[in-house]
Motif scaffolding. Structure first.
Motif, short mmCIF file in Angstrom:
data_model
loop_
_atom_site.label_atom_id
_atom_site.label_comp_id
_atom_site.label_asym_id
_atom_site.label_seq_id
_atom_site.Cartn_x
_atom_site.Cartn_y
_atom_site.Cartn_z
N LYS A 106 0.84 -1.19 0.00
CA LYS A 106 0.00 0.00 0.00
C LYS A 106 0.88 1.25 0.00
O LYS A 106 1.94 1.27 0.65
CB LYS A 106 -0.90 0.01 1.24
N ASP A 159 1.97 2.32 3.45
CA ASP A 159 3.05 1.52 4.05
C ASP A 159 4.39 1.88 3.44
O ASP A 159 5.40 2.02 4.14
CB ASP A 159 2.77 0.03 3.84
N ARG A 170 -1.56 -7.08 1.56
CA ARG A 170 -2.53 -6.00 1.51
C ARG A 170 -2.52 -5.43 0.11
O ARG A 170 -1.49 -4.99 -0.40
CB ARG A 170 -2.17 -4.91 2.52
N SER A 196 -0.10 -0.11 8.07
CA SER A 196 -0.29 -1.42 8.69
C SER A 196 0.28 -1.46 10.11
O SER A 196 1.35 -0.91 10.37
CB SER A 196 0.39 -2.50 7.84
N TRP A 237 2.82 2.37 15.73
CA TRP A 237 1.52 2.49 15.03
C TRP A 237 0.39 2.73 16.03
O TRP A 237 -0.46 3.59 15.83
CB TRP A 237 1.25 1.22 14.23
N LEU A 257 3.41 -7.64 4.51
CA LEU A 257 2.81 -6.41 4.00
C LEU A 257 2.29 -6.54 2.58
O LEU A 257 1.38 -5.80 2.17
CB LEU A 257 3.84 -5.26 4.04
#
Length: 411
Positions: free
Chosen positions: A161, A164, A408, A349, A339, A405
């Motif tokens: 993404k 990310d 996604r 994420s 995060w 990751l």
């Protein structure tokens, strides 16, 4: 030096220049070789092979004479990193990203340092004093905290993404700040209170304060001096030879002065780079010259660092897996906590730490800078563990990031 030694050094120089041309992402190589070529692992391996840890081609006298190359290269790396920290550009990013990146680095440090201390104590079997083991564990934690930008750059072509990918690039640019500050503090403390100094040997509080102030003065004086002098002397013209000579001369002068005073060339020149980047209107020109010669000097740095290493293979094989696992868990935990504390409402994420496994030049530079301080006989082992795990992360990091990751869907 003998004729044979000169010929050997000339051959190593040719290999460095050729390797710098083909490595560091400049040429397309098979997939399994690309991470090692991009990180410069081959240069360290060549240095270890040629040095006392390998076939011992170079004498102690020769190694001593090429120490200035290592000092200059550390100064160049420090100044280059410092020029990234320009306040005008840094303030454009949201505070939440800074908070998440810096917290992730500190969580990793606090997870890796005690585990490394315990592992060193366990595997060395009481051969070293407690303060030496503690300092070595702290430095291993410091070297674990950062993320290599080159490793993150290799992930940019994967299906992550955008949130990310952008977060990883930002974290890789700022999460070396805490380890740099931690190493600076460690340097000052160890210079003030050398390992083995009995309690109370430093005298009264006033004497201790003066000792700390002296080392802080070296750090601030050398760094500020480099930044201001470079700002004054760096020419306005476009003569590359003149500009390169002035830049290299200023960096070498301060790096050598720091080494002579017993301080870290890396840390002093890093502060100089920060000051220069925030003072000079010609910082873009200087930055272009730094980047232009970056690969060659970085290759020299890695080769010479490998030449100087002397460590116990048995301890390395025991410590490296523990350090690799502790750092991996530290990155995952740090990314998650960063995060949760700062980016919970963003599309980033919670497992962003899976993309922060790469460990490159700054980690090695921090370890070598500590080694050059001569604080403990464990310094060679610390450096060799960092370099070994750097290789492992170059190979294991990208597949892990893709698995965690890459699931996604990119938006």
């Amino acid at each position: 030096m003998t004729t044979g030694t000169w010929l050997l050094l000339a051959a190593l120089a040719v290999l460095v220049l050729a390797g710098a041309k083909w490595g560091f992402g400049r040429q397309r190589l098979p997939g399994f070789l690309r991470p090692l070529a991009d990180s410069g692992a081959g240069f360290v391996a060549l240095g270890v092979l040629a040095g006392p840890q390998g076939v011992n081609l170079l004498t102690e006298e020769t190694l001593f004479k090429i120490t200035p190359l290592l000092v200059i290269a550390m100064g160049w790396i420090g100044f280059l990193y410092g020029t990234h920290l320009e306040w005008r550009l840094m303030r454009r990013y949201p505070r939440s990203l800074y908070g998440a990146g810096l917290l992730a680095a500190m969580v990793c440090f606090f997870m890796v340092a005690p585990v490394s201390w315990w592992a060193l104590d366990t595997f060395t079997g009481g051969a070293y004093a407690g303060p030496e083991l503690m300092v070595a564990g702290i430095v291993l934690g410091i070297c674990a905290a950062g993320t290599a930008p080159a490793g993150v750059f290799r992930l940019s072509s994967r299906r992550f993404k955008p949130a990310d990918r952008n977060a990883l690039q930002f974290f890789a640019a700022v999460d070396d700040i805490p380890p740099v500050l931690l190493l600076a503090g460690t340097y000052v403390l160890l210079q003030t209170f050398p390992i083995g100094t009995p309690p109370g040997a430093g005298g009264q509080v006033a004497a201790i304060g003066l000792a700390v102030a002296k080392w802080l003065l070296y750090f601030l004086g050398l760094g500020a001096g480099l930044g201001i002098i470079t700002h004054w002397l760096f020419p306005r013209g476009d003569d590359i030879r003149e500009n390169s000579l002035i830049l290299l001369g200023a960096i070498s002068l301060v790096a050598g002065s720091a080494m002579a005073l017993g301080f870290s060339p890396l840390l002093a020149t890093m502060l100089g780079g920060v000051i220069f980047a925030n003072m000079s209107p010609r910082k873009e020109s200087a930055y272009g010259l730094l980047v232009q010669h970056e690969h060659n000097l970085y290759a020299v740095f890695l080769l010479v660092a490998g030449l100087f290493l002397s460590f116990d293979w048995g301890l390395l094989l025991l410590l490296a897996p523990v350090y690799l696992l502790a750092r991996g868990l530290g990155k995952l935990a740090g990314g998650y906590l960063g995060w949760r504390a700062f980016l919970k409402d963003s599309p980033v994420s919670p497992f962003i730490g899976a993309g922060m496994m790469s460990q490159g030049g700054m980690a090695v530079a921090l370890a070598v800078s500590f080694r050059q301080g001569g604080f403990t006989s464990l310094a060679d082992l610390v450096t060799s563990v960092v370099i070994t795990v750097m290789f492992a992360n170059d190979l294991l990091g990208p597949p892990l990031a893709q698995r965690v990751l890459g699931r996604r869907k990119a938006q």
